[in-house]
Write a protein that holds these residues in place. Structure first.
Motif, PDB file in Angstrom:
ATOM      1  N   PRO A  48     -40.861 -31.158  -9.721  1.00 33.54           N
ATOM      2  CA  PRO A  48     -39.625 -30.943  -9.109  1.00 33.54           C
ATOM      3  C   PRO A  48     -39.277 -29.225  -9.591  1.00 33.54           C
ATOM      4  O   PRO A  48     -38.514 -28.869  -8.854  1.00 33.54           O
ATOM      5  N   LYS A  51     -40.562 -27.536  -6.430  1.00 28.07           N
ATOM      6  CA  LYS A  51     -39.786 -27.789  -5.424  1.00 28.07           C
ATOM      7  C   LYS A  51     -38.411 -27.121  -5.369  1.00 28.07           C
ATOM      8  O   LYS A  51     -37.965 -26.574  -4.386  1.00 28.07           O
ATOM      9  N   SER A  52     -37.762 -26.882  -6.345  1.00 24.51           N
ATOM     10  CA  SER A  52     -36.476 -26.335  -6.660  1.00 24.51           C
ATOM     11  C   SER A  52     -36.618 -24.927  -7.138  1.00 24.51           C
ATOM     12  O   SER A  52     -35.510 -24.101  -7.030  1.00 24.51           O
ATOM     13  N   SER A  53     -37.568 -24.397  -7.281  1.00 27.52           N
ATOM     14  CA  SER A  53     -37.899 -22.889  -7.548  1.00 27.52           C
ATOM     15  C   SER A  53     -37.110 -21.966  -6.615  1.00 27.52           C
ATOM     16  O   SER A  53     -36.621 -20.861  -6.796  1.00 27.52           O
ATOM     17  N   ASN A  55     -34.718 -22.394  -4.780  1.00 25.80           N
ATOM     18  CA  ASN A  55     -33.248 -22.469  -4.731  1.00 25.80           C
ATOM     19  C   ASN A  55     -32.878 -21.941  -6.046  1.00 25.80           C
ATOM     20  O   ASN A  55     -31.341 -21.333  -6.120  1.00 25.80           O
ATOM     21  N   TRP A  56     -33.382 -21.871  -7.259  1.00 24.92           N
ATOM     22  CA  TRP A  56     -32.948 -21.522  -8.515  1.00 24.92           C
ATOM     23  C   TRP A  56     -33.251 -20.283  -8.636  1.00 24.92           C
ATOM     24  O   TRP A  56     -32.095 -19.472  -9.259  1.00 24.92           O
ATOM     25  N   SER A  67     -31.142 -29.682   2.669  1.00 20.67           N
ATOM     26  CA  SER A  67     -30.488 -30.097   1.667  1.00 20.67           C
ATOM     27  C   SER A  67     -29.867 -31.336   1.845  1.00 20.67           C
ATOM     28  O   SER A  67     -29.599 -31.668   2.979  1.00 20.67           O
TER      29      SER A  67
END
Length: 92
Positions: A48, A51-53, A55-56, A67
């Motif tokens: 996760p 996957k979220s890197s 957006n972060w 999204s």
């Protein structure tokens, strides 16, 4: 950033960490010692983060196109084109 061997991009770095976890799990499995279950459990935690890197952190990769709240691409048009191409392939 293009033309360089390595850039400390968030997604590239987190995938590299997952690769190191995978190599550690393979190495510890053959030794049958205690760290093997720890490294095997640490791998799914990193997925996760990969996957979220985008957006972060603001890095080389663009943010996610789809999204839960909205999309920046037209999904319905793509789905219609995909269905037409699949039906054309099956019928020909």
């Amino acid at each position: 950033m293009w033309g360089t061997f390595w850039v400390w991009d968030a997604r590239l770095t987190s995938v590299f960490i997952l690769f190191l976890i995978y190599l550690g799990a393979l190495r510890f499995q053959k030794l049958s010692v205690e760290p093997a279950p720890i490294s095997i459990r640490a791998g799914p935690i990193d997925i996760p983060i990969i996957k979220s890197s985008v957006n972060w952190w603001n890095t080389l990769h663009q943010p996610g196109s789809i999204s839960r709240s909205s999309t920046s691409i037209h999904v319905q048009d793509g789905l219609l084109k995909f269905t037409m191409h699949c039906s054309n392939f099956v019928l020909s």
